[in-house]
Scaffold this motif. Structure first.
Motif, short mmCIF file in Angstrom:
data_model
loop_
_atom_site.label_atom_id
_atom_site.label_comp_id
_atom_site.label_asym_id
_atom_site.label_seq_id
_atom_site.Cartn_x
_atom_site.Cartn_y
_atom_site.Cartn_z
N LEU A 1 0.82 -1.22 0.00
CA LEU A 1 0.00 0.00 0.00
C LEU A 1 0.84 1.26 0.00
CD1 LEU A 1 -2.95 -0.94 2.36
CD2 LEU A 1 -3.18 0.17 0.13
N LEU A 2 1.91 1.24 0.78
CA LEU A 2 2.71 2.45 0.93
C LEU A 2 3.67 2.67 -0.23
CD1 LEU A 2 3.45 2.14 4.75
CD2 LEU A 2 1.69 3.52 3.64
N SER A 3 3.74 1.71 -1.15
CA SER A 3 4.61 1.85 -2.32
C SER A 3 3.87 2.29 -3.57
CB SER A 3 5.33 0.52 -2.61
OG SER A 3 6.19 0.16 -1.54
N VAL A 4 2.53 2.36 -3.51
CA VAL A 4 1.74 2.74 -4.68
C VAL A 4 2.21 4.10 -5.21
CG1 VAL A 4 -0.57 3.40 -5.47
CG2 VAL A 4 -0.28 1.41 -3.99
N LYS A 5 2.42 4.19 -6.51
CA LYS A 5 2.97 5.39 -7.13
C LYS A 5 1.87 6.30 -7.68
CE LYS A 5 7.08 3.95 -6.23
NZ LYS A 5 7.76 4.52 -5.04
N SER A 6 2.27 7.51 -8.05
CA SER A 6 1.32 8.54 -8.47
C SER A 6 1.76 9.21 -9.76
CB SER A 6 1.19 9.61 -7.38
OG SER A 6 0.77 9.06 -6.16
N ALA A 7 0.77 9.71 -10.51
CA ALA A 7 1.01 10.56 -11.68
C ALA A 7 0.15 11.80 -11.51
CB ALA A 7 0.64 9.83 -12.96
N VAL A 8 0.77 12.98 -11.62
CA VAL A 8 0.09 14.24 -11.29
C VAL A 8 0.49 15.33 -12.28
CG1 VAL A 8 0.09 13.63 -8.82
CG2 VAL A 8 1.94 15.04 -9.73
N ALA A 9 -0.21 16.46 -12.19
CA ALA A 9 0.15 17.71 -12.86
C ALA A 9 0.40 17.57 -14.37
CB ALA A 9 1.39 18.32 -12.20
N PRO A 10 -0.58 17.08 -15.13
CA PRO A 10 -0.37 16.94 -16.57
C PRO A 10 -0.52 18.27 -17.31
CG PRO A 10 -2.59 16.28 -16.02
CD PRO A 10 -1.90 16.59 -14.71
N SER A 11 0.13 18.34 -18.47
CA SER A 11 -0.02 19.47 -19.37
C SER A 11 0.35 19.02 -20.77
CB SER A 11 0.87 20.63 -18.94
OG SER A 11 0.75 21.72 -19.85
N ALA A 12 -0.44 19.44 -21.74
CA ALA A 12 -0.12 19.11 -23.14
C ALA A 12 0.98 20.02 -23.65
CB ALA A 12 -1.38 19.26 -24.00
N GLY A 13 1.71 19.51 -24.62
CA GLY A 13 2.72 20.30 -25.30
C GLY A 13 2.27 20.64 -26.71
N PRO A 14 2.99 21.52 -27.42
CA PRO A 14 2.57 21.91 -28.76
C PRO A 14 2.63 20.78 -29.78
CG PRO A 14 4.75 22.80 -28.24
CD PRO A 14 4.21 22.22 -26.97
N ASP A 15 3.35 19.69 -29.46
CA ASP A 15 3.43 18.56 -30.38
C ASP A 15 2.33 17.53 -30.14
OD1 ASP A 15 4.24 17.59 -27.95
OD2 ASP A 15 6.12 16.69 -28.66
N GLY A 16 1.40 17.82 -29.20
CA GLY A 16 0.31 16.90 -28.92
C GLY A 16 0.58 15.90 -27.83
N ALA A 17 1.84 15.78 -27.40
CA ALA A 17 2.17 14.86 -26.31
C ALA A 17 1.70 15.46 -24.98
CB ALA A 17 3.67 14.60 -26.28
N VAL A 18 1.53 14.60 -23.99
CA VAL A 18 1.15 15.03 -22.64
C VAL A 18 2.31 14.78 -21.70
CG1 VAL A 18 -0.40 14.66 -20.69
CG2 VAL A 18 -1.30 14.61 -23.03
N LEU A 19 2.73 15.83 -21.01
CA LEU A 19 3.74 15.71 -19.97
C LEU A 19 3.04 15.62 -18.62
CD1 LEU A 19 5.39 16.79 -22.41
CD2 LEU A 19 6.84 17.99 -20.76
N TYR A 20 3.70 15.00 -17.66
CA TYR A 20 3.16 14.90 -16.31
C TYR A 20 4.30 14.56 -15.36
CZ TYR A 20 3.20 9.84 -17.33
OH TYR A 20 3.57 8.56 -17.68
N LEU A 21 4.02 14.64 -14.06
CA LEU A 21 4.99 14.26 -13.04
C LEU A 21 4.62 12.89 -12.50
CD1 LEU A 21 5.44 17.56 -10.98
CD2 LEU A 21 6.81 16.73 -12.90
N SER A 22 5.62 12.02 -12.36
CA SER A 22 5.40 10.69 -11.78
C SER A 22 6.53 10.38 -10.81
CB SER A 22 5.37 9.63 -12.89
OG SER A 22 5.40 8.32 -12.32
N ASP A 23 6.18 9.68 -9.72
CA ASP A 23 7.20 9.26 -8.76
C ASP A 23 7.53 7.77 -8.93
OD1 ASP A 23 4.89 8.16 -7.76
OD2 ASP A 23 5.12 8.95 -5.73
N ALA A 24 7.29 7.24 -10.12
CA ALA A 24 7.54 5.82 -10.37
C ALA A 24 9.00 5.44 -10.15
CB ALA A 24 7.11 5.44 -11.78
#
Length: 567
Positions: free
Chosen positions: A8-31
């Motif tokens: 339970l305490l090792s479950v990872k997260s993905a947060v704070a997404p934003s698209a870029g001008p090339d159509g890709a999506v950036l985000y923050l992950s603690d993986a």
């Protein structure tokens, strides 16, 4: 318990997404163990910028360059860099810095920094060749958006009072000048010399207003009977997030007509929202979701599926909202996480930080672990919490802060009276929740079986003296002026340390700039002098917010401590 806790305490997260001008999506992950920038191009997820440190935020320019902030060892001394191609350039690596906004043409980056004065975040612009100061500002400021008319700056006088500045041509204009306390935040450029922003000027709750920069006239655009927390705009469309008894409601409005529809999202809390380059993306935290990134294009689709380490998320407890009437007649909300066994339960009270924050249905691994161990977790929204209007937020001001402590104590009695809780519970909290934990243990010593205090304030006077310089005035607005030593002593846990009887676990990061580790040091020294049962985890290389890599061990120790004293 050890393997369950580790999962339970090792479950990872993905947060704070934003698209870029090339159509890709950036985000923050603690993986990888700490937050890094990741990129999803529609086919695969990959680390976008490998970085030796924790990334706290980023902004994508219209040209595709990425500005980001990072710290070391959780010290929250955010250094700013710009990455373009395979090159990373230093922007601001001295002082403390707030990442800002790109100019409309993507050639310049605005940000604020304390590099000249430790208590003030002035406005700077980086143009690729170097940085220059463009406005001398006082207090806490952040560059939020960049319009054709200039740079929009969010100024925080306190967590309940702020203004929006427009910086242009070497001049700074306060767009939302007011008297008394008023929130004005999150400005966004609309074009046509208009901006939108959040404000509570006309209501108990924050709504969205529109201002004409030419005339200074402002009027409500969206005003609800609940708080609007986030919004963003793309073309003729507005997306916003409303706080609906703790859960998030996501709405999309067609600005020319006002037609609005509610988007179906998983139950939980939207933690960030971005509408850039035509793509609406958001992150959401929920008990059975984890913390993931989603995109909306007619329907909601998950873009990430972070590692869950074998946890069956469908078994996680979903909180039940309840309210009880305090002794002065005030209704106090709380969230109840029930275990699968029949009541009455042994209970753990989880006190949120802030204090201007709210217990909400996030995915919180420690909460879920405690529930699976058979405890009811109770998360009260004592007076002073957000989400219930600005009057409720102010009910713990000054000496009335002790009424918030009483709310916690009376919640115990109410739950016992309902047949839900048996025996003495444990109380735990971090930051302001740590402060409230100590006050609860001290002022109601016979009520508690044990306590866990993490990064909490112990002595309001020494806290104000030693916290980061720009935070002092901001925090004085909440707790009282440093000159009023009598009031600060009356409201400080250290004053009542001799009344603390329950066993206590104290946890604090050495690199904490918000609540210095000296707060924990003095508490532990005093309790040991008094012969009390106290354990102390003094964490090297950790700050106010514990790192993803360290949390499994830290929270595993919390669970062991609670189990030792609650059984």
């Amino acid at each position: 318990m050890d393997l369950l806790a580790a999962r339970l305490l090792s479950v990872k997260s993905a947060v704070a997404p934003s698209a870029g001008p090339d159509g890709a999506v950036l985000y923050l992950s603690d993986a990888t163990g700490q937050y890094q920038i990741w990129r999803f191009d529609g086919r695969r997820h990959d680390v976008y910028i490998p970085w030796d440190g924790r990334v706290g935020g980023y902004v994508v320019s219209p040209k595709g360059a990425v500005a980001f902030s990072a710290d070391v060892g959780g010290d929250e001394r955010w250094r700013i860099y710009v990455a373009e191609g395979d090159e990373v350039r230093d922007v601001a690596v001295e002082g403390f810095n707030n990442l800002g906004a790109w100019s409309p043409d993507g050639s310049r980056l605005a940000y604020t920094s304390t590099v000249e004065r430790p208590e003030d975040f002035s406005l700077y612009v980086f143009d690729g060749g170097g940085a220059r100061k463009v406005a001398d500002l006082q207090g806490i400021n952040a560059a939020v958006d960049w319009c054709d008319e200039g740079i929009l700056v969010e100024h925080h006088e306190s967590s309940r009072d702020g203004d929006i500045y427009l910086a242009s041509g070497g001049e700074v204009k306060n767009l939302t000048k007011h008297s008394g306390e008023e929130v004005n935040a999150s400005p966004r450029c609309l074009g046509g010399s208009k901006i939108a922003y959040l404000t509570d000027r006309w209501s108990e709750y924050r709504g969205i207003a529109v201002m004409d920069l030419k005339t200074g006239e402002a009027k409500p655009l969206v005003q609800l009977d609940r708080e609007i927390e986030l919004f963003d705009i793309w073309g003729n469309y507005l997306a916003y997030v409303a706080n609906e008894d703790g859960y998030s409601g996501l709405y999309v409005m067609h600005l020319p007509t006002g037609l609005t529809h509610k988007v179906s999202v998983p139950p939980g809390v939207v933690t960030s929202l971005s509408w850039r380059f035509g793509k609406l993306v958001f992150s959401l935290s929920g008990p059975r979701v984890g913390h993931e990134v989603f995109v909306y294009a007619g329907e909601v689709r998950a873009l990430t599926d972070s590692p869950k380490y074998g946890v069956d998320m469908s078994r996680n407890a979903v909180p039940e909202a309840a309210r009880f009437k305090a002794s002065d007649g005030l209704e106090v909300p709380l969230l109840l996480y029930r275990p699968q066994t029949a009541p009455p339960h042994k209970a753990v009270f989880l006190l949120h930080g802030g204090p201007e924050s709210q217990a909400r249905p996030y995915f919180e691994p420690l909460t879920q672990l405690l529930v699976r161990l058979g405890y009811m977790v109770v998360a009260p929204n004592f007076r002073g919490s957000t989400g219930y209007g600005k009057t409720y937020v102010r009910l713990d001001d000054g000496e009335r802060r002790l009424n918030a402590v009483r709310d916690v104590a009376e919640a115990v009695g109410w739950l016992a009276g309902q047949g839900l809780v048996a025996g003495r519970p444990c109380v735990l909290g971090g930051s302001y929740g740590g402060y409230l934990t100590l006050m609860s243990l001290a002022l109601y010593p016979d009520l508690w079986a044990c306590g866990v205090e993490m990064a909490g304030i112990v002595n309001l006077a020494t806290f104000l003296e030693r916290t980061a310089p720009w935070r002092r005035r901001h925090r004085e607005a909440e707790y009282g002026r440093l000159e009023d030593r009598e009031l600060l002593a009356k409201l400080s846990p250290i004053t009542y340390a001799d009344r603390i009887a329950a066993p206590l676990l104290v946890i604090h990061g050495v690199n904490d700039i918000r609540v210095p580790v000296s707060e924990a040091d003095q508490l532990v020294a005093r309790l040991r002098e008094l012969g009390r049962r106290v354990e102390y985890l003094r964490l090297e290389g950790e700050g106010h917010v514990f790192s993803s890599a360290a949390r499994p061990k830290i929270y595993g120790e919390v669970a062991k401590f609670v189990k030792a004293y609650l059984g």
